[in-house]
Design a protein around this motif. Structure first.
Motif, PDB file in Angstrom:
ATOM      1  N   ILE A  90      37.253  83.754  67.096  1.00 52.75           N
ATOM      2  CA  ILE A  90      38.617  83.954  67.592  1.00 52.75           C
ATOM      3  C   ILE A  90      38.612  84.839  68.839  1.00 52.75           C
ATOM      4  O   ILE A  90      39.312  84.552  69.824  1.00 52.75           O
ATOM      5  N   SER A  91      37.813  85.893  68.806  1.00 49.43           N
ATOM      6  CA  SER A  91      37.734  86.798  69.959  1.00 49.43           C
ATOM      7  C   SER A  91      37.190  86.076  71.187  1.00 49.43           C
ATOM      8  O   SER A  91      37.683  86.263  72.307  1.00 49.43           O
ATOM      9  N   PHE A  92      36.179  85.243  70.964  1.00 47.59           N
ATOM     10  CA  PHE A  92      35.587  84.502  72.080  1.00 47.59           C
ATOM     11  C   PHE A  92      36.595  83.528  72.680  1.00 47.59           C
ATOM     12  O   PHE A  92      36.743  83.453  73.903  1.00 47.59           O
ATOM     13  N   CYS A  93      37.282  82.787  71.817  1.00 46.06           N
ATOM     14  CA  CYS A  93      38.280  81.829  72.308  1.00 46.06           C
ATOM     15  C   CYS A  93      39.391  82.542  73.075  1.00 46.06           C
ATOM     16  O   CYS A  93      39.854  82.060  74.118  1.00 46.06           O
ATOM     17  N   ILE A  98      42.033  84.121  78.203  1.00 44.84           N
ATOM     18  CA  ILE A  98      42.480  85.221  79.062  1.00 44.84           C
ATOM     19  C   ILE A  98      41.813  85.170  80.431  1.00 44.84           C
ATOM     20  O   ILE A  98      42.485  85.302  81.467  1.00 44.84           O
ATOM     21  N   THR A  99      40.491  84.970  80.459  1.00 45.56           N
ATOM     22  CA  THR A  99      39.788  84.934  81.750  1.00 45.56           C
ATOM     23  C   THR A  99      40.218  83.749  82.600  1.00 45.56           C
ATOM     24  O   THR A  99      40.258  83.841  83.825  1.00 45.56           O
ATOM     25  N   VAL A 100      40.568  82.649  81.935  1.00 41.68           N
ATOM     26  CA  VAL A 100      41.042  81.470  82.687  1.00 41.68           C
ATOM     27  C   VAL A 100      42.425  81.741  83.273  1.00 41.68           C
ATOM     28  O   VAL A 100      42.683  81.474  84.462  1.00 41.68           O
ATOM     29  N   PHE A 101      43.325  82.285  82.467  1.00 48.85           N
ATOM     30  CA  PHE A 101      44.687  82.521  82.959  1.00 48.85           C
ATOM     31  C   PHE A 101      44.753  83.675  83.947  1.00 48.85           C
ATOM     32  O   PHE A 101      45.690  83.756  84.754  1.00 48.85           O
ATOM     33  N   LYS A 103      42.511  83.864  86.133  1.00 48.48           N
ATOM     34  CA  LYS A 103      41.855  83.182  87.253  1.00 48.48           C
ATOM     35  C   LYS A 103      40.476  83.734  87.581  1.00 48.48           C
ATOM     36  O   LYS A 103      40.009  83.608  88.714  1.00 48.48           O
ATOM     37  N   PHE A 104      39.830  84.324  86.568  1.00 46.37           N
ATOM     38  CA  PHE A 104      38.426  84.680  86.744  1.00 46.37           C
ATOM     39  C   PHE A 104      37.542  83.444  86.593  1.00 46.37           C
ATOM     40  O   PHE A 104      36.444  83.386  87.141  1.00 46.37           O
ATOM     41  N   LEU A 105      38.040  82.484  85.820  1.00 39.90           N
ATOM     42  CA  LEU A 105      37.329  81.230  85.591  1.00 39.90           C
ATOM     43  C   LEU A 105      38.288  80.061  85.774  1.00 39.90           C
ATOM     44  O   LEU A 105      39.496  80.197  85.539  1.00 39.90           O
ATOM     45  N   PRO A 106      37.772  78.904  86.171  1.00 37.99           N
ATOM     46  CA  PRO A 106      38.644  77.739  86.373  1.00 37.99           C
ATOM     47  C   PRO A 106      39.068  77.125  85.040  1.00 37.99           C
ATOM     48  O   PRO A 106      38.412  77.323  84.011  1.00 37.99           O
ATOM     49  N   PHE A 107      40.141  76.342  85.071  1.00 32.76           N
ATOM     50  CA  PHE A 107      40.627  75.696  83.859  1.00 32.76           C
ATOM     51  C   PHE A 107      39.599  74.729  83.283  1.00 32.76           C
ATOM     52  O   PHE A 107      39.619  74.450  82.087  1.00 32.76           O
ATOM     53  N   GLU A 108      38.712  74.238  84.124  1.00 29.14           N
ATOM     54  CA  GLU A 108      37.678  73.327  83.621  1.00 29.14           C
ATOM     55  C   GLU A 108      36.833  73.958  82.520  1.00 29.14           C
ATOM     56  O   GLU A 108      36.372  73.265  81.603  1.00 29.14           O
ATOM     57  N   ILE A 109      36.632  75.270  82.602  1.00 26.14           N
ATOM     58  CA  ILE A 109      35.847  75.963  81.573  1.00 26.14           C
ATOM     59  C   ILE A 109      36.592  75.920  80.233  1.00 26.14           C
ATOM     60  O   ILE A 109      35.997  75.671  79.176  1.00 26.14           O
ATOM     61  N   LEU A 110      37.897  76.143  80.276  1.00 23.33           N
ATOM     62  CA  LEU A 110      38.709  76.071  79.057  1.00 23.33           C
ATOM     63  C   LEU A 110      38.675  74.668  78.482  1.00 23.33           C
ATOM     64  O   LEU A 110      38.518  74.481  77.261  1.00 23.33           O
ATOM     65  N   TYR A 111      38.821  73.662  79.350  1.00 20.97           N
ATOM     66  CA  TYR A 111      38.773  72.274  78.895  1.00 20.97           C
ATOM     67  C   TYR A 111      37.420  71.962  78.265  1.00 20.97           C
ATOM     68  O   TYR A 111      37.338  71.249  77.255  1.00 20.97           O
ATOM     69  N   LEU A 112      36.348  72.483  78.873  1.00 20.16           N
ATOM     70  CA  LEU A 112      35.005  72.233  78.362  1.00 20.16           C
ATOM     71  C   LEU A 112      34.847  72.774  76.945  1.00 20.16           C
ATOM     72  O   LEU A 112      34.379  72.057  76.043  1.00 20.16           O
ATOM     73  N   TYR A 113      35.241  74.030  76.735  1.00 20.40           N
ATOM     74  CA  TYR A 113      35.092  74.623  75.413  1.00 20.40           C
ATOM     75  C   TYR A 113      35.971  73.925  74.379  1.00 20.40           C
ATOM     76  O   TYR A 113      35.541  73.692  73.241  1.00 20.40           O
ATOM     77  N   ALA A 114      37.199  73.589  74.763  1.00 16.42           N
ATOM     78  CA  ALA A 114      38.103  72.921  73.825  1.00 16.42           C
ATOM     79  C   ALA A 114      37.559  71.546  73.440  1.00 16.42           C
ATOM     80  O   ALA A 114      37.512  71.192  72.254  1.00 16.42           O
ATOM     81  N   ALA A 115      37.144  70.775  74.435  1.00 16.25           N
ATOM     82  CA  ALA A 115      36.622  69.431  74.160  1.00 16.25           C
ATOM     83  C   ALA A 115      35.337  69.494  73.347  1.00 16.25           C
ATOM     84  O   ALA A 115      35.147  68.721  72.396  1.00 16.25           O
TER      85      ALA A 115
END
Length: 204
Positions: A90-93, A98-101, A103-115
């Protein structure tokens, strides 16, 4: 579906018997090889938890069998480790979101982990179904690869909710190695070198 019943007509020398489900229903054939690492040899009258499938002749047999006494002991011993794992996932997710929103990381990283987590959970579910029905199995190396590329939260959820691959010590050790590597890779993405890599390859 999981059932609970009483072991009857157990022949310990030959390693088989039958189970009479609590509340009535079809009796199922029980074989010693279908037990999930019991702490002792089964005995006539033992309460067991099992899944019911039909064999090629149309008769019912019990698979993925556990002694009720073992289940109760595991429930007392395992919750702390599951709670720690759940807190980490949960902490990692949350950190990814947080880092995506921020803007430290792109949304593609969030999509990658979710998928990756969704695909991994589904793969675990198919593998458990295959194990119950004697179909082609997904190799452990493939499951670990899915965890390594970002699906480890989905793998943890599958191990906890589906009770699949949650007891094999060697598998769990390899799984947690993929988690450590994955978290390390995520931390590297937040470093200057990682940011430069993302800018070059993703256009952050």
């Amino acid at each position: 579906m999981r059932f609970q019943g009483k072991l009857t007509n157990w022949n310990d020398d030959r390693g088989f018997g039958f189970v009479e489900p609590n509340g009535g229903g079809d009796h199922s054939f029980v074989h010693i090889k279908s037990f999930q690492k019991p702490s002792r040899r089964p005995a006539d009258g033992d309460l067991i938890i099992y899944e019911q499938v039909k064999d090629t002749t149309g008769k019912y047999k019990a698979v993925n069998i556990s002694l009720v006494s073992d289940k109760m002991a595991n429930r007392k011993a395992s919750p702390p480790s599951r709670k720690i794992g759940a807190a980490l996932a949960i902490s990692f997710c949350a950190a990814v979101v947080i880092t995506v929103f921020l803007k430290f990381l792109p949304f593609e990283i969030l999509y990658l982990y979710a998928a990756a987590s969704v695909v991994t959970f589904i793969t675990y579910a198919f593998d458990k179904s295959a194990a119950k029905n004697n179909r082609w199995r997904t190799s452990e190396s493939q499951l670990h690869l899915l965890s390594l590329v970002g699906g480890w939260p989905g793998a943890f959820l599958a191990q906890s909710k589906l009770r699949h691959k949650s007891r094999k010590k060697e598998f769990k050790q390899a799984y947690w190695i993929t988690v450590v590597i994955n978290i390390g890779a995520f931390g590297w993405l937040l470093s200057a070198h990682g940011q430069q890599f993302l800018e070059t390859n993703i256009g952050l």
